[in-house]
Design a protein around this motif. Sequence first.
Motif, PDB file in Angstrom:
ATOM      1  N   PRO A  31       0.808  -1.101  -0.050  1.00 20.01           N
ATOM      2  CA  PRO A  31       0.097   0.125  -0.062  1.00 20.01           C
ATOM      3  C   PRO A  31       0.962   1.184   0.059  1.00 20.01           C
ATOM      4  N   MET A  32       2.178   1.064   0.103  1.00 17.21           N
ATOM      5  CA  MET A  32       3.139   2.369   0.308  1.00 17.21           C
ATOM      6  C   MET A  32       2.954   3.130   1.140  1.00 17.21           C
ATOM      7  N   ALA A  33       2.488   2.668   2.486  1.00 13.39           N
ATOM      8  CA  ALA A  33       2.593   3.494   3.605  1.00 13.39           C
ATOM      9  C   ALA A  33       3.833   4.114   3.914  1.00 13.39           C
ATOM     10  N   ASP A  34       4.833   2.978   3.594  1.00 12.06           N
ATOM     11  CA  ASP A  34       6.313   3.265   4.046  1.00 12.06           C
ATOM     12  C   ASP A  34       7.019   2.959   2.765  1.00 12.06           C
ATOM     13  N   PHE A  35       6.501   3.129   1.575  1.00 11.86           N
ATOM     14  CA  PHE A  35       7.163   3.117   0.235  1.00 11.86           C
ATOM     15  C   PHE A  35       7.788   1.688   0.102  1.00 11.86           C
ATOM     16  N   GLY A  36       7.029   0.617   0.249  1.00  9.74           N
ATOM     17  CA  GLY A  36       7.389  -0.880   0.097  1.00  9.74           C
ATOM     18  C   GLY A  36       7.897  -1.418   1.248  1.00  9.74           C
ATOM     19  N   TYR A  37       8.416  -0.635   2.518  1.00  8.35           N
ATOM     20  CA  TYR A  37       8.604  -1.489   3.522  1.00  8.35           C
ATOM     21  C   TYR A  37       7.410  -1.986   4.316  1.00  8.35           C
ATOM     22  N   ASP A  38       6.196  -1.876   3.710  1.00  7.69           N
ATOM     23  CA  ASP A  38       5.097  -2.419   4.347  1.00  7.69           C
ATOM     24  C   ASP A  38       4.416  -3.405   3.262  1.00  7.69           C
ATOM     25  N   VAL A  39       5.028  -4.766   3.435  1.00 11.91           N
ATOM     26  CA  VAL A  39       4.736  -5.498   2.214  1.00 11.91           C
ATOM     27  C   VAL A  39       3.454  -6.348   2.472  1.00 11.91           C
ATOM     28  N   ALA A  40       2.697  -6.527   1.569  1.00 10.89           N
ATOM     29  CA  ALA A  40       1.358  -7.013   1.364  1.00 10.89           C
ATOM     30  C   ALA A  40       1.430  -8.431   0.729  1.00 10.89           C
ATOM     31  N   ASP A  41       2.484  -8.570  -0.076  1.00 17.22           N
ATOM     32  CA  ASP A  41       2.704  -9.997  -0.602  1.00 17.22           C
ATOM     33  C   ASP A  41       4.103 -10.117  -0.868  1.00 17.22           C
ATOM     34  N   TYR A  42       4.595 -11.163  -0.133  1.00 22.03           N
ATOM     35  CA  TYR A  42       6.221 -11.257  -0.286  1.00 22.03           C
ATOM     36  C   TYR A  42       6.714 -11.838  -1.618  1.00 22.03           C
ATOM     37  N   CYS A  43       5.597 -12.550  -2.470  1.00 21.71           N
ATOM     38  CA  CYS A  43       5.942 -13.212  -3.462  1.00 21.71           C
ATOM     39  C   CYS A  43       5.399 -12.637  -4.934  1.00 21.71           C
ATOM     40  N   GLY A  44       5.677 -11.240  -4.936  1.00 19.56           N
ATOM     41  CA  GLY A  44       5.299 -10.450  -6.154  1.00 19.56           C
ATOM     42  C   GLY A  44       5.626  -9.290  -6.195  1.00 19.56           C
ATOM     43  N   VAL A  45       5.476  -8.665  -7.199  1.00 17.99           N
ATOM     44  CA  VAL A  45       5.991  -7.406  -7.716  1.00 17.99           C
ATOM     45  C   VAL A  45       4.862  -6.438  -7.720  1.00 17.99           C
ATOM     46  N   ASP A  46       4.903  -5.235  -7.088  1.00 15.79           N
ATOM     47  CA  ASP A  46       4.038  -3.981  -7.015  1.00 15.79           C
ATOM     48  C   ASP A  46       3.884  -3.611  -8.617  1.00 15.79           C
ATOM     49  N   PRO A  47       2.374  -3.375  -9.094  1.00 20.57           N
ATOM     50  CA  PRO A  47       2.352  -2.861 -10.460  1.00 20.57           C
ATOM     51  C   PRO A  47       2.959  -1.618 -10.435  1.00 20.57           C
ATOM     52  N   ILE A  48       3.152  -0.935  -9.576  1.00 21.23           N
ATOM     53  CA  ILE A  48       4.044   0.584  -9.938  1.00 21.23           C
ATOM     54  C   ILE A  48       5.187   0.290 -10.582  1.00 21.23           C
ATOM     55  N   PHE A  49       5.924  -0.727 -10.022  1.00 20.23           N
ATOM     56  CA  PHE A  49       7.181  -1.099 -10.517  1.00 20.23           C
ATOM     57  C   PHE A  49       7.258  -2.137 -11.834  1.00 20.23           C
ATOM     58  N   GLY A  50       5.989  -2.933 -12.033  1.00 17.14           N
ATOM     59  CA  GLY A  50       6.074  -3.793 -13.170  1.00 17.14           C
ATOM     60  C   GLY A  50       5.436  -5.211 -12.837  1.00 17.14           C
ATOM     61  N   THR A  51       5.985  -6.071 -13.250  1.00 19.65           N
ATOM     62  CA  THR A  51       5.507  -7.349 -13.248  1.00 19.65           C
ATOM     63  C   THR A  51       6.576  -8.443 -12.775  1.00 19.65           C
ATOM     64  N   LEU A  52       6.317  -9.562 -12.549  1.00 19.47           N
ATOM     65  CA  LEU A  52       7.139 -10.626 -12.163  1.00 19.47           C
ATOM     66  C   LEU A  52       8.107 -10.818 -13.511  1.00 19.47           C
ATOM     67  N   ALA A  53       7.508 -11.063 -14.438  1.00 15.36           N
ATOM     68  CA  ALA A  53       7.875 -11.334 -15.977  1.00 15.36           C
ATOM     69  C   ALA A  53       9.134 -10.064 -16.021  1.00 15.36           C
ATOM     70  N   GLN A  54       8.722  -9.031 -15.888  1.00 14.33           N
ATOM     71  CA  GLN A  54       9.670  -8.029 -15.987  1.00 14.33           C
ATOM     72  C   GLN A  54      10.947  -7.893 -14.919  1.00 14.33           C
ATOM     73  N   PHE A  55      10.511  -8.389 -13.591  1.00 16.23           N
ATOM     74  CA  PHE A  55      11.676  -8.709 -12.741  1.00 16.23           C
ATOM     75  C   PHE A  55      12.770  -9.701 -13.394  1.00 16.23           C
ATOM     76  N   ASP A  56      12.038 -10.888 -13.904  1.00 15.09           N
ATOM     77  CA  ASP A  56      12.785 -12.110 -14.413  1.00 15.09           C
ATOM     78  C   ASP A  56      13.758 -11.544 -15.617  1.00 15.09           C
ATOM     79  N   ALA A  57      12.955 -10.684 -16.321  1.00 16.15           N
ATOM     80  CA  ALA A  57      13.880  -9.957 -17.671  1.00 16.15           C
ATOM     81  C   ALA A  57      14.934  -9.192 -16.964  1.00 16.15           C
ATOM     82  N   LEU A  58      14.732  -8.396 -15.830  1.00 20.50           N
ATOM     83  CA  LEU A  58      15.741  -7.721 -15.415  1.00 20.50           C
ATOM     84  C   LEU A  58      16.938  -8.479 -14.834  1.00 20.50           C
ATOM     85  N   VAL A  59      16.581  -9.527 -13.964  1.00 19.91           N
ATOM     86  CA  VAL A  59      17.655 -10.320 -13.631  1.00 19.91           C
ATOM     87  C   VAL A  59      18.538 -11.066 -14.682  1.00 19.91           C
ATOM     88  N   ALA A  60      17.642 -11.484 -16.008  1.00 17.99           N
ATOM     89  CA  ALA A  60      18.453 -12.169 -16.984  1.00 17.99           C
ATOM     90  C   ALA A  60      19.316 -11.181 -17.636  1.00 17.99           C
TER      91      ALA A  60
END
Length: 524
Positions: A58-87
């Motif tokens: 919810p970004m009360a503390d800009f990401g240090y308040d996690v609502a799902d530990y196994c995902g990516v916030d839509p503000i930043f993109g998607t899991l697929a984009q994370f995988d692409a970044l890692v690659a």
Amino acid sequence: MDELLWWQRGVIYQVYPRSFQDSDGDGIGDLAGIARRLDHLVSLGVDALWLSPIQPSPMADFGYDVADYCGVDPIFGTLAQFDALVAEAHRRGLRVILDFVPNHSSDQHPWFRESRSGRSSAWRDWYVWRDPAPDGGPPNNWLSHFGGSAWEWDAASGQYYLHSFLKQQPDLNWRNPAVREAMKAVLRFWLERGVDGFRVDVIWLLIKDAQFRDNPVNEAWRHGHPPRDRLLDLYGADQPEVHAVIAELRQVIDEYPDRLMIGEIYLPVPRLVAYYGEGLRGAHLPFNFQLITAPWQAEGIARIIREYEAALPRGGWPNWVLGNHDQPRIASRVGGAQARVAAMLLLTLRGTPTLYYGDEIGMLDVPVPPDRVRDPAERNQPGLGLGRDPQRSPMLWDETPGAGFTSGEPWLPLGATPPVSALEGDADSILHLYRRLIALRGQDAVLVNGAIDAVAAEGDVLRFRRFLDGEERWVLLNLGAAPARVAWPPGELLLSTLPDRVPGRMDGGAELRGHEGVILRGAA
């Protein structure tokens, strides 16, 4: 050097994702933007990219308040984009380190929603719930890092829950084995996606006193200091049982080859080094923040280096940090001229250095008008100078209206520091100094793996020796504005922070100009 692990040889570069590069014009940085700027990291010469939180929040503390530990916030993109970044990072030889925030979740996390549903919930013990004190007030006197009590009343169940930070950030109960197993699964989720390591947020807070005793009063506290410092955090942090928990997390990390665990720890050195763990089975790198908090004074810094080196456990690998997302920028703390000297200090000390994005261009803290303050640390405690927005301002890439960061309205004001594009063409700029320092360190086994001694101060000059297999390097840093004549062994000048000093033979003893640092190769 081949015997060292990548994180011992390398340089870590922290990116605050909201502020590095926006790819879609919403004024907030994102994963696709970071991927576009990987070549900057390659040209700088760093070895690892550390990302502050990107998980759904919810970004009360800009990401240090996690609502799902196994995902990516839509503000930043998607899991697929994370995988692409890692690659893409791996293709360029860059490692990827992810923030892991295990002390607390968001109050919107399904775990807390279930826990808050009633005392009989199977998830109740996943968080820290306590009955009121006899007077009906909070269970004890613990204070939040963001102001006020660390306890929030839940009228529906008649109990308080603990939040070491915002009330929207309830603390997880790490004494519950189910919590530990769930968090281990989170680590494995990201490790399976190719993450090379984790920076573990506030790792020293994970276990609280089992008796929930009141913290003692800090007799040294004075008005104007952070309100939370009125108490000594004897029972809400750094409990002996935390080391067993960290060892469990390290065991998961070690299931995967060549991975790294960094611990965020703000503690005095004798307590900090305990986080290497018994038999070095704790954090690989308990973050050493002493250069962030120390006055910029030669004798004091010399003492810090000596005491830290002496306190390290046998085999413990050191590390040093000049800046991060929670602390004022180094160029604002010491001034632009000394920022060059600070860069040389960081990149010649023994151990792994961590850079904060923008320090390589000398970025300054950016004034944030009251109507644009975003940080809850400032909003909850106005006027105390605790806000972290100034050091989280967007990266400055070029001289366009959005500084190359965004085509929209940036989420925080832009600074006025010369951008990357302006410094690229200036061979004498701080950007090129960082590149030269990182390149020199990367090819010099003495600076990477050598021992350190002769750490001393002569007036404003800090000096030390690095040595390995008969080779030695001398580092001399003038932390003052006035010239200083100092003695040093005859040798070869490898690099000066001031561009007009030409590398070559130097006799013993010479004048260091104000704001100058030099690296010398000892005479054969």
